[in-house]
Design an enzyme around this catalytic site. Structure first.
Site, PDB file in Angstrom:
ATOM      1  N   TYR A  89     105.396  46.713 100.521  1.00  0.00           N
ATOM      2  CA  TYR A  89     106.184  46.116 101.601  1.00  0.00           C
ATOM      3  C   TYR A  89     107.275  47.018 102.175  1.00  0.00           C
ATOM      4  CZ  TYR A  89     103.801  41.902 100.160  1.00  0.00           C
ATOM      5  OH  TYR A  89     102.829  41.001  99.856  1.00  0.00           O
ATOM      6  N   PRO A 102     102.557  36.238 106.058  1.00  0.00           N
ATOM      7  CA  PRO A 102     101.533  35.208 106.151  1.00  0.00           C
ATOM      8  C   PRO A 102     102.123  33.901 106.682  1.00  0.00           C
ATOM      9  CG  PRO A 102     102.245  35.413 103.888  1.00  0.00           C
ATOM     10  CD  PRO A 102     103.056  36.398 104.687  1.00  0.00           C
ATOM     11  N   HIS A 328     106.991  38.290 103.295  1.00  0.00           N
ATOM     12  CA  HIS A 328     106.159  38.273 102.097  1.00  0.00           C
ATOM     13  C   HIS A 328     106.765  38.978 100.883  1.00  0.00           C
ATOM     14  CE1 HIS A 328     102.565  37.554  99.990  1.00  0.00           C
ATOM     15  NE2 HIS A 328     101.680  37.907 100.866  1.00  0.00           N
ATOM     16  N   SER A 544      92.136  37.243 100.192  1.00  0.00           N
ATOM     17  CA  SER A 544      92.884  36.544  99.151  1.00  0.00           C
ATOM     18  C   SER A 544      92.614  35.047  99.201  1.00  0.00           C
ATOM     19  CB  SER A 544      94.364  36.891  99.297  1.00  0.00           C
ATOM     20  OG  SER A 544      95.140  35.789  99.384  1.00  0.00           O
TER      21      SER A 544
HETATM   22  N1  COA Z   1      80.610  27.961  85.893  1.00  0.00           N
HETATM   23  C1  COA Z   1      81.194  26.803  86.269  1.00  0.00           C
HETATM   24  N2  COA Z   1      82.490  26.724  86.686  1.00  0.00           N
HETATM   25  C2  COA Z   1      83.200  27.863  86.756  1.00  0.00           C
HETATM   26  C3  COA Z   1      82.632  29.108  86.402  1.00  0.00           C
HETATM   27  C4  COA Z   1      81.267  29.120  85.947  1.00  0.00           C
HETATM   28  N3  COA Z   1      80.675  30.254  85.581  1.00  0.00           N
HETATM   29  N4  COA Z   1      83.578  30.056  86.566  1.00  0.00           N
HETATM   30  C5  COA Z   1      84.683  29.438  87.004  1.00  0.00           C
HETATM   31  N5  COA Z   1      84.464  28.114  87.105  1.00  0.00           N
HETATM   32  C6  COA Z   1      85.412  27.080  87.523  1.00  0.00           C
HETATM   33  C7  COA Z   1      86.772  27.261  86.843  1.00  0.00           C
HETATM   34  O1  COA Z   1      86.794  26.642  85.592  1.00  0.00           O
HETATM   35  C8  COA Z   1      87.702  26.617  87.843  1.00  0.00           C
HETATM   36  O2  COA Z   1      87.623  25.227  87.684  1.00  0.00           O
HETATM   37  P1  COA Z   1      88.781  24.213  88.208  1.00  0.00           P
HETATM   38  O3  COA Z   1      88.653  24.166  89.703  1.00  0.00           O
HETATM   39  O4  COA Z   1      88.440  22.947  87.577  1.00  0.00           O
HETATM   40  O5  COA Z   1      90.074  24.794  87.764  1.00  0.00           O
HETATM   41  C9  COA Z   1      87.071  26.947  89.177  1.00  0.00           C
HETATM   42  O6  COA Z   1      85.704  27.221  88.892  1.00  0.00           O
HETATM   43  C10 COA Z   1      87.705  28.109  89.882  1.00  0.00           C
HETATM   44  O7  COA Z   1      87.592  29.298  89.119  1.00  0.00           O
HETATM   45  P2  COA Z   1      87.276  30.701  89.785  1.00  0.00           P
HETATM   46  O8  COA Z   1      86.653  30.494  91.103  1.00  0.00           O
HETATM   47  O9  COA Z   1      86.566  31.557  88.810  1.00  0.00           O
HETATM   48  O10 COA Z   1      88.624  31.363  90.175  1.00  0.00           O
HETATM   49  P3  COA Z   1      90.088  31.267  89.699  1.00  0.00           P
HETATM   50  O11 COA Z   1      90.623  29.915  90.006  1.00  0.00           O
HETATM   51  O12 COA Z   1      90.238  31.788  88.336  1.00  0.00           O
HETATM   52  O13 COA Z   1      90.761  32.270  90.750  1.00  0.00           O
HETATM   53  C11 COA Z   1      91.756  34.313  91.405  1.00  0.00           C
HETATM   54  C12 COA Z   1      90.572  33.657  90.708  1.00  0.00           C
HETATM   55  C13 COA Z   1      91.615  35.809  91.345  1.00  0.00           C
HETATM   56  C14 COA Z   1      91.822  33.871  92.856  1.00  0.00           C
HETATM   57  C15 COA Z   1      93.054  33.842  90.680  1.00  0.00           C
HETATM   58  O14 COA Z   1      93.040  34.309  89.363  1.00  0.00           O
HETATM   59  C16 COA Z   1      94.301  34.387  91.309  1.00  0.00           C
HETATM   60  O15 COA Z   1      94.786  35.445  90.956  1.00  0.00           O
HETATM   61  N6  COA Z   1      94.884  33.632  92.271  1.00  0.00           N
HETATM   62  C17 COA Z   1      96.077  34.054  92.963  1.00  0.00           C
HETATM   63  C18 COA Z   1      95.721  34.880  94.172  1.00  0.00           C
HETATM   64  C19 COA Z   1      96.937  35.127  94.992  1.00  0.00           C
HETATM   65  O16 COA Z   1      97.937  35.598  94.510  1.00  0.00           O
HETATM   66  N7  COA Z   1      96.855  34.781  96.276  1.00  0.00           N
HETATM   67  C20 COA Z   1      97.928  34.843  97.169  1.00  0.00           C
HETATM   68  C21 COA Z   1      98.210  36.222  97.607  1.00  0.00           C
HETATM   69  S1  COA Z   1      99.434  36.239  98.821  1.00  0.00           S
END
Ligand code: COA
Length: 640
Positions: A89, A102, A328, A544
C-alpha cells in the site's frame, strides 16, 4: 472465513496467538520454481532456475538473508507486517479510488424523499457508534476460522483500526497513522460531505451521544448549509482522489495556511466520513452502483464528495445508492464485510429508534470546514479533476450473478468451493487468452499475531493441465481424464491454501528476503532482478473471496464487495460464494485493448457450466457403473 464465537476480544487479551512463521528457505525456493515454470518461456526458466540455485546454495546469499529474517522474527511481533504494508500500500503511488480502495455496495434503498435519506444516514451513523462502542470496549466476539482448518481463533487487531486510522499522502511513501487515544481524548465527530462541502458533525453533546432524531436534525442543517451558494467552497475532496504524490504536493500547498491546517486536522481525526450524495442520474444497476461506490462518477457526479484518505467512508445517495468505500491499508475486506453486516442488521433489524427517542435537544449547528485557496491551488484542483475523469472513464466493471449453482453443489462433489472457483477463473482466463498468468488470491493469515494476508498463487501447473483438457480443439480428452485433472487442480489449490493460511506461502517470505537485503545495504540479489520475478509479481489476475459471516441478514438485502484491477492489463475479480449462487465482480480497464470484463464474464459463465456438466456426467457415469456392478453381483432371477 471467520465465524463469530462467544469469547470476546477482551477475554482473549491473555491468549497470545503464534507469530507468523518464516518458512524454510529451500521450501520457498522450490515452490517459487514450481509456481513460475509453466508461466515463463523455457529459456527464461532455465536462467531463473540457475539464479535460484545460486541464491539457495549452501553459504549463498539466501542463507545469510534467511538468518537475518529469523532474527527479525524473534525480535518483532510480526516480522512481515511493515514490509508488507509498505510494499502493498504505502509505497504505491497510484490513486486510491479504483486502484486500491475496495467498496461494499449496500442493498438499494427506496427513499421517498430527502428526509427519508437523512433518516437512513442518521440510523447508519447510530449503527457506526454502536459498532464502535463494541470495538472500543474490545467486546466484539472473537472470529474463529471456518472452511479449511476451521476452529482456530483469529487475530482481531484489524477491527481496532476501523475508525482510528488515517492515511497521510507522502511524496515518496504514505504514512498510516492509527490513533491510540485514551478514551477521554477519542474523537467525537464525524465529517459529513455534502455537495462537495465538508461539515463537522459532533456526535456527543454535553457528554451524551446524539440520538437518531438529533442526528437527523443536524443532517438537515447540513443539507441546508450546503445549498447556500454564496458560502460554497471549491471541491477540495477531489485532491484525495489523485495520485499519492500529486496529493502530497497539493497537501503541502494547502498546509501553508492556518485555516486549511485546521480543516485538515478535523478530517484527519474524525471517526469516519459520511457522504450525502446527489442523485447520480444513473440506473441503479449492480454495475452502476459498484462504479459509483468505487469512484463516485467523477467531478460531474459525486467524485469530489469524498475524502479517500479516511479509512471508512459511508455513502448515502439521495437516489438510494448506498455503500461504503474504504482505505485498504489498515484492514482487510473481511473486517469491512463484518462491519457492514452489523450496520445493515442495525438498520433493518430493529424497529425505528426514532419513535423511541423521546426528546431532541437544541444543538449548535454543524460547522462547515473552511479552505483558503489561491490560483495555484485552483490549478491543482483542476488537474486532479482531469485525472479522476480519466480513471472514471477507464473502469470497466461487470457484476455477474451466477445462478446455476453455488457452494452446496461444489461441496457435494467433495471439493473445496474456493479452490473450485479459482480453477474456474483460470479456465475463464485461458479461454480468453490461451495462456495462464501470475495470479493473486488473498489468503488470510489472521491465525497469527497481527496477521494480514499472503498470496495463494492459483495459476498452478495442474490448473493449466485441466484448462487445456477442457479447451482442447481436437476434443481428445475423455470425461474421466478431465475429471482426474480437475480433481488434481483442486487438490493442489487446496493444499496451497492450507500452506498460505498457515504462514507457508512464498510471497511474504520472498519480500522479506528482498527487504532485509536492502536493510543490510547489500546489492539487490539477482533473484529479485530476474525477469521471472518481475513477471511473477505482475498480477494480471487479482482475486479474492469476501464472504458474509454467519451474522446473517435476510437474503433480500444482498450486499457485494468490489474493487479494481491492480495492473493496467489486468482483472480484479472479487467473488462471494453463496449456497446456491455466486456473485462475481469483474473489473478491468477500457484503455487496455487485451482485457474486457464482459468477455471475461462470458468465458467464466461458460466455464462454470462446462465444469458443472462434466461433474454431472461423471456422477451419472459413476452411478451407472455402481448400479451395473450391483446388478451383476445380485443372484440371477429366472422368474420361475
Ligand atoms: N468437500 C466438502 N466440503 C468442503 C470441502 C470438500 N473437499 N472443502 C471445503 N469444504 C467446505 C468447508 O468445510 C467450508 O464449509 P462451511 O461453508 O460450512 O464453512 C466451505 O466448504 C468453504 O471452504 P473452502 O471453499 O475450502 O474455503 P475457505 O472458506 O477455507 O476459504 C480462503 C479459503 C483462502 C478464501 C480463506 O482461507 C481466506 O483466507 N479468506 C480470507 C480472504 C481475504 O482476506 N479476503 C479479503 C481480502 S481484502
Amino acid at each position: 472465513m471467520p465465524i463469530m464465537g462467544k469469547e470476546t476480544a477482551s477475554d482473549r487479551g491473555s491468549q497470545v496467538l503464534p507469530k507468523v512463521p518464516v518458512p524454510p528457505l529451500k521450501q520457498t525456493l522450490d515452490t517459487y520454481l514450481k509456481c513460475v515454470q509453466h508461466l515463463v518461456k523455457e529459456e527464461q526458466f532455465k536462467k531463473t532456475k540457475a539464479i535460484v540455485e545460486r541464491f539457495g546454495a549452501p553459504g549463498g546469499v539466501g542463507e545469510v538473508l534467511q538468518k537475518k529474517l529469523l532474527e527479525r522474527r524473534d525480535k518483532m511481533t510480526n516480522w512481515v507486517y511493515d514490509y508488507w504494508l509498505e510494499d502493498m500500500y504505502l509505497n504505491n503511488r497510484l490513486a486510491l479510488p479504483v486502484n486500491s480502495s475496495p467498496a461494499m455496495v449496500f442493498p438499494k434503498q427506496m427513499f421517498k424523499d430527502h428526509r427519508d435519506a437523512l433518516r437512513f444516514a442518521a440510523r447508519l451513523i447510530r449503527g457506526v457508534l454502536d459498532y464502535k462502542a463494541l470495538v472500543d470496549a474490545r467486546a466484539l466476539p472473537v472470529d474463529f476460522a471456518r472452511g479449511q482448518l476451521a476452529g482456530t481463533p483469529l487475530c482481531m487487531e484489524q477491527y481496532y483500526h476501523l475508525f482510528t486510522s488515517y492515511r497521510y499522502p507522502g511524496l515518496k511513501t504514505d504514512t498510516l497513522k492509527v490513533q491510540m487515544n485514551a478514551a477521554s481524548s477519542a474523537p467525537e465527530h464525524i465529517i459529513v460531505a455534502c455537495k462537495n462541502q465538508f461539515f463537522v458533525l459532533d456526535v456527543v453533546a454535553n457528554s451524551k451521544q446524539l440520538n437518531e432524531l438529533e442526528i437527523v436534525s443536524q443532517l438537515e442543517k447540513i443539507l441546508k448549509m450546503s445549498e447556500n451558494a454564496e458560502e460554497r467552497l471549491p471541491p477540495f475532496g477531489i485532491l484525495t482522489s489523485d495520485g499519492r504524490t500529486e496529493w502530497a504536493q497539493a497537501r503541502e500547498a494547502l498546509t501553508k495556511d492556518q485555516t486549511n491546517r485546521g480543516s485538515l486536522a478535523l478530517i484527519e481525526s474524525c471517526i469516519c466520513v459520511v457522504c450525502l450524495d446527489e442523485p447520480s442520474g444513473l440506473q441503479p444497476s449492480d454495475n452502476n452502483r459498484a462504479l459509483l461506490m468505487l469512484h463516485g462518477g467523477g467531478r460531474e457526479k459525486n467524485g469530489a464528495n469524498r475524502w479517500y484518505d479516511k479509512s471508512m467512508q459511508f455513502v448515502v445517495g439521495m437516489d438510494g445508492i448506498c455503500g461504503v468505500v474504504c482505505e485498504h491499508s489498515p484492514f482487510e475486506g473481511i473486517v469491512l464485510v463484518q462491519c457492514s453486516e452489523h450496520l445493515m442488521k442495525y438498520i433493518t433489524g430493529s424497529p425505528s429508534k426514532i419513535v423511541r427517542a423521546s426528546s431532541i435537544r437544541e444543538l449548535p449547528p454543524p460547522r462547515r470546514l473552511l479552505w483558503k485557496y489561491n490560483p495555484h491551488i485552483q490549478g491543482l484542483l483542476e488537474a486532479s479533476r482531469e485525472r479522476l475523469k480519466r480513471l472514471v472513464n477507464n473502469l470497466d466493471m461487470d457484476v455477474f450473478k451466477f445462478k446455476a449453482y453455488g457452494k452446496e453443489f461444489i461441496k457435494n462433489q467433495k471439493m473445496s468451493p474456493d479452490a473450485f472457483i479459482q480453477v474456474a477463473l483460470q479456465l475463464a482466463f485461458y479461454k480468453c487468452n490461451k495462456r495462464l498468468v501470475s495470479t493473486y488470491e488473498s489468503a488470510s493469515i489472521r491465525r497469527f499475531q497481527d496477521g494480514r494476508v499472503d498470496n495463494i498463487r492459483s495459476a498452478t501447473l495442474e490448473a493449466l493441465a485441466f484448462v487445456q483438457s477442457m479447451t482442447d480443439e481436437r476434443a481428445a480428452f475423455t470425461d474421466s481424464e478431465k475429471m482426474k485433472r480437475l480433481r488434481a487442480a483442486i487438490d493442489v489449490q487446496t493444499n496451497y491454501t492450507v500452506a498460505a493460511i498457515t504462514g507457508m506461502a512464498i510471497d511474504n517470505h520472498l519480500l522479506g528476503l528482498l527487504r532485509i537485503a536492502k536493510e543490510l545495504n547489500m546489492e539487490k540479489p539477482e533473484i529479485f532482478c530476474d525477469e521471472t520475478y518481475l513477471a511473477s509479481n505482475h498480477f494480471i489476475l487479482s482475486t479474492s473471496q469476501t464472504v458474509p459471516s454467519s451474522l446473517q441478514v435476510p437474503t433480500t438485502v444482498e450486499m457485494f464487495c468490489c474493487y479494481g484491477p491492480v495492473v493496467p492489463n489486468g482483472y480484479g475479480v472479487c467473488y462471494n460464494p453463496q449456497s446456491d449462487h455466486i456473485i462475481f465482480c469483474v473489473s478491468s480497464f477500457w484503455e487496455n485493448t487485451k482485457t474486457s470484463s464482459a468477455v471475461f464474464v462470458k468465458a467464466l459463465k461458460e466455464g462454470l457450466l462446462e465444469i458443472w456438466d462434466l461433474c454431472n456426467r461423471s456422477s451419472a457415469a459413476a452411478t451407472k457403473v455402481a448400479d451395473s456392478s450391483q446388478e451383476a453381483s445380485q443372484p440371477h432371477k429366472s422368474g420361475k
